[in-house]
Motif scaffolding. Sequence first.
Motif: not given
Length: 226
Positions: A176-180, A185-191
Amino acid sequence: MVIAFLRTIILYLLIIVGIRLMGKRQVGELEPSELVLALIIADLAAVPMQDFGIPLLTGIIPIFTLLCITMILSILTMNSVKFRALVCGRPSIIVENGKIHQREMQKNRFTLDELMEELRMKGITDLSTVKYAILETNGQISVLPYANQLPVTAEQMQVTPDDVGLPLIVINDGHVLDHNLRTRGLDRAWLQKQISKYGIKEPDDVFLLTVDEQNRVYFSAKEVLQ
């Protein structure tokens, strides 16, 4: 053994610096001077890598000198059009208004087979549809068809498709590329919700997931390789 290891690393890093100075180009896109530089640097580095009796500076000094010359040539080519033409050459018009310029092809030692191959690679089989075909200084062919042979654009059809922007990679081979993710404007929950739609529980099982500026998702799960 340690000395050989260190000498190889030093020369390897020096070669990387030299290649980086030439910019982000593929081998087929190098100017003649850049190709010569790459070949000479590789040859200079090979000798001290193999022969431990030769001092390391014997390889480093010529390579460093060549890199300095390259920087000087780069500055001169940027600031002088005449010098740029002398070092890099000038583009040659090979085809004009559907007619082949045989003299230009002969001067550049460019064969008909090479011309037809380049045209086919650009999806062109009929020379009469070519307004200009230009042999660039890096050996590539630029093809400009007649206006009536160009693809129709959305503007010409008076339609306004959505501009999806640049898709960003959010999951790259399970990572997971957290910077992208934050850039969109998204987070891990959305992912997690997104991958759950495809029956995936963990990002480790995702080969590729991208998100564009409209938050549209492209998803590709990892395949089980035998």
